[in-house]
Structure formats: structure tokens, C-alpha cells
Design a protein around this motif. Structure first.
Motif, PDB file in Angstrom:
ATOM      1  N   ASP A 186       9.440   1.522  -3.991  1.00 13.10           N
ATOM      2  CA  ASP A 186      10.656   2.318  -4.098  1.00 13.10           C
ATOM      3  C   ASP A 186      10.566   3.646  -3.354  1.00 13.10           C
ATOM      4  OD1 ASP A 186      11.805   0.373  -5.697  1.00 13.10           O
ATOM      5  OD2 ASP A 186      11.132   1.310  -7.570  1.00 13.10           O
ATOM      6  N   ASN A 187       9.335   4.148  -3.160  1.00  6.74           N
ATOM      7  CA  ASN A 187       9.188   5.485  -2.595  1.00  6.74           C
ATOM      8  C   ASN A 187       9.242   5.524  -1.066  1.00  6.74           C
ATOM      9  OD1 ASN A 187       8.934   6.695  -5.128  1.00  6.74           O
ATOM     10  ND2 ASN A 187       6.718   6.381  -5.177  1.00  6.74           N
ATOM     11  N   THR A 188       8.700   4.512  -0.427  1.00  2.00           N
ATOM     12  CA  THR A 188       8.652   4.543   1.045  1.00  2.00           C
ATOM     13  C   THR A 188       9.047   3.199   1.672  1.00  2.00           C
ATOM     14  OG1 THR A 188       6.253   4.088   0.894  1.00  2.00           O
ATOM     15  CG2 THR A 188       6.922   6.390   1.206  1.00  2.00           C
ATOM     16  N   PRO A 189      10.214   2.670   1.334  1.00  2.00           N
ATOM     17  CA  PRO A 189      10.622   1.376   1.911  1.00  2.00           C
ATOM     18  C   PRO A 189      10.898   1.457   3.407  1.00  2.00           C
ATOM     19  CG  PRO A 189      12.446   2.359   0.704  1.00  2.00           C
ATOM     20  CD  PRO A 189      11.238   3.197   0.408  1.00  2.00           C
ATOM     21  N   LEU A 190      11.460   2.562   3.865  1.00  2.00           N
ATOM     22  CA  LEU A 190      11.758   2.698   5.291  1.00  2.00           C
ATOM     23  C   LEU A 190      10.479   2.821   6.101  1.00  2.00           C
ATOM     24  CD1 LEU A 190      14.796   5.159   5.153  1.00  2.00           C
ATOM     25  CD2 LEU A 190      14.817   2.663   5.336  1.00  2.00           C
ATOM     26  N   LEU A 191       9.503   3.509   5.542  1.00  4.72           N
ATOM     27  CA  LEU A 191       8.216   3.657   6.226  1.00  4.72           C
ATOM     28  C   LEU A 191       7.508   2.303   6.316  1.00  4.72           C
ATOM     29  CD1 LEU A 191       6.957   6.185   7.444  1.00  4.72           C
ATOM     30  CD2 LEU A 191       5.577   6.413   5.367  1.00  4.72           C
ATOM     31  N   ALA A 192       7.649   1.492   5.274  1.00  7.18           N
ATOM     32  CA  ALA A 192       7.060   0.145   5.305  1.00  7.18           C
ATOM     33  C   ALA A 192       7.712  -0.701   6.391  1.00  7.18           C
ATOM     34  CB  ALA A 192       7.217  -0.521   3.940  1.00  7.18           C
ATOM     35  N   ALA A 193       9.034  -0.595   6.526  1.00  8.74           N
ATOM     36  CA  ALA A 193       9.738  -1.337   7.569  1.00  8.74           C
ATOM     37  C   ALA A 193       9.336  -0.826   8.955  1.00  8.74           C
ATOM     38  CB  ALA A 193      11.249  -1.213   7.369  1.00  8.74           C
ATOM     39  N   TRP A 194       9.179   0.497   9.068  1.00  6.00           N
ATOM     40  CA  TRP A 194       8.714   1.069  10.346  1.00  6.00           C
ATOM     41  C   TRP A 194       7.328   0.531  10.683  1.00  6.00           C
ATOM     42  CZ3 TRP A 194       4.195   3.676  11.073  1.00  6.00           C
ATOM     43  CH2 TRP A 194       3.989   4.206  12.357  1.00  6.00           C
ATOM     44  N   MET A 195       6.425   0.493   9.696  1.00  6.33           N
ATOM     45  CA  MET A 195       5.067   0.024   9.920  1.00  6.33           C
ATOM     46  C   MET A 195       5.073  -1.420  10.421  1.00  6.33           C
ATOM     47  SD  MET A 195       1.792   0.007   7.312  1.00  6.33           S
ATOM     48  CE  MET A 195       2.513  -1.181   6.179  1.00  6.33           C
TER      49      MET A 195
END
Length: 235
Positions: A186-195
Motif C-alpha cells: 500500500d505504501n509504494t505501489p507506484l515505485l514497485a511498478a517503476w521497478m
């Protein structure tokens, strides 16, 4: 490569700082000689090329050394043709430099504390907390910098992408060693998608070290540090 250019990179395979320079050179389509340095026995070339800090990476261009990873990336971007790494807009360049520095000063420092620098369990725990906080901050930075596009640099990879992307193997290794996920949820979903997007880039597949190899390296380093601490005289 531009005609007559001679490039040599001094680095170590596990160094995120050397990896980001490899990313930049690859993005520009440059060929270069790579020299793996033994940091326990530094070469005369490294010591003479970076006499101030005596650290890798060093890029030697036509016999002239350029030191410090982000400085090297900007130099490569300015000197060589190919996809731009930094925006032509001065304000956007300044913002990219700010977040690239944040990645090293906060993110890298936090996982390094968790894995290596923390001498007590409390210090290691503080490093983990700082890691989560840094990642959440970068989640917000991604929203602002990307303007809804794929990367921190917008539609294409930029300086911040290279700075953060160069640490992905280490972040994944830290997850393996800690037994928990740091990116995603929940905290870093966009960062996970970027990764996930960054990891699929040709340069990432070619230059990021194998995570299992990094885990092995990190455990060996931890063992050496523990042995050294056990034999150190008490003051």
C-alpha cells in the motif's frame, strides 16, 4: 562512439555507483574498456586517477579521468550524442540532481546501515525504518517528477532513474536477507511498478548484478566485518 574517443571505466561489479555509470554508457551506445578494481589492493591507475578520494568509479576519457558517479553520468550526457539523461530545462535538471543526491544520501545510506554499518540491532532496526521512510518519500517524488509517465525522467530514463535503478539488486538482496518486502504494497505501489519497468530495460538486464550473487557477497562482507570486530582490541 565519437571518432577517436577512448573510454576506460574503473569499477567493481557490485558497486551501484559503477553500475549507474555503466547504465549511462550503455544508454549512449558507447563501447569502453572495463577494469575490475580490487579495493583491498587498489591499482596505481585508480590511485593516480582519483588521488583525492581514491574511490571507484572513475571514467578515463582520452587519458583524462572523471570521478564521482553522478558527475560522470552528467559528463557522459554532455559529451556524447544519444538519448538525453538530463533535461534541457535548468529547473528540471536541478530537481533531478536533488533527488539523485537523496537516493544516495538517504536510501543507500539506510540499507547500508541495515546490512553493514549498524553495529547493534537497534542501529540496524533504525536503518530499516529509514529505508521504508526513504522509499515512501521517493514514491511521492516519482509522482511529481514523472508527471504520470513511466520514469522519474518522464517518458524516458533520467538521472534519478539511473541513481535508483543502480541499487535495485542491492535492495532485492536486502529483502532476501531480511525476509520481507521493502518495495510495493500500500505504501509504494507506484515505485514497485517503476521497478518492474526499469528492470525490463535492456541496460538493466545487461548491467544489474545477479541478486543471489549480491546476497552471497553481502554475507561474506558481514562475516569479515564480524570477524574483524571480534579480534579488535577493546579501548
Amino acid at each position: 562512439m565519437a571518432g577517436g574517443d577512448d573510454l576506460k571505466l574503473l569499477g567493481t561489479w557490485a558497486s551501484p555507483f559503477a553500475i549507474r555509470v555503466k547504465f549511462a554508457l550503455a544508454l549512449k551506445g558507447l563501447t569502453y574498456e572495463y577494469a575490475e578494481e580490487d579495493l583491498a589492493s587498489k591499482s596505481d591507475l585508480l590511485l593516480s586517477s582519483n588521488p583525492v578520494h581514491k574511490k571507484i568509479p572513475v571514467l578515463i576519457h582520452n587519458g583524462l579521468p572523471v570521478c564521482e558517479s553522478n558527475v560522470i553520468v552528467e559528463y557522459v550526457d554532455e559529451v556524447f550524442a544519444g538519448p538525453s539523461i538530463l533535461s534541457a530545462d535548468p529547473y528540471e535538471r536541478a530537481i533531478a540532481r536533488f533527488w539523485a543526491a537523496y537516493v544516495d544520501d538517504k536510501l543507500l545510506a539506510s540499507w547500508a546501515t541495515m546490512l553493514f554499518r549498524g553495529k547493534t540491532e537497534e542501529e540496524k532496526s533504525d536503518g530499516k525504518k529509514a529505508l521504508f521512510a526513504a522509499l515512501e518519500t521517493l514514491e511521492g517524488a516519482l509522482v511529481k517528477c514523472s508527471d504520470g509517465k513511466a520514469f522519474f525522467g518522464g517518458a524516458s530514463v533520467g538521472l534519478v532513474d539511473l541513481a535508483l535503478g543502480s541499487q535495485l539488486s542491492w535492495l532485492k538482496a536486502a529483502e532476501v536477507m531480511a525476509g520481507e518486502k521493502f518495495i510495493g504494497g500500500d505504501n509504494t505501489p507506484l515505485l514497485a511498478a517503476w521497478m518492474a519497468r526499469f528492470s525490463e530495460l535492456t541496460v538493466a538486464k545487461a548491467e544489474l548484478p545477479d541478486v543471489d550473487k549480491v546476497v552471497e557477497f553481502a554475507k561474506m562482507r558481514q562475516a569479515r566485518m564480524a570477524a574483524a570486530a571480534a579480534t579488535a582490541p577493546n579501548n
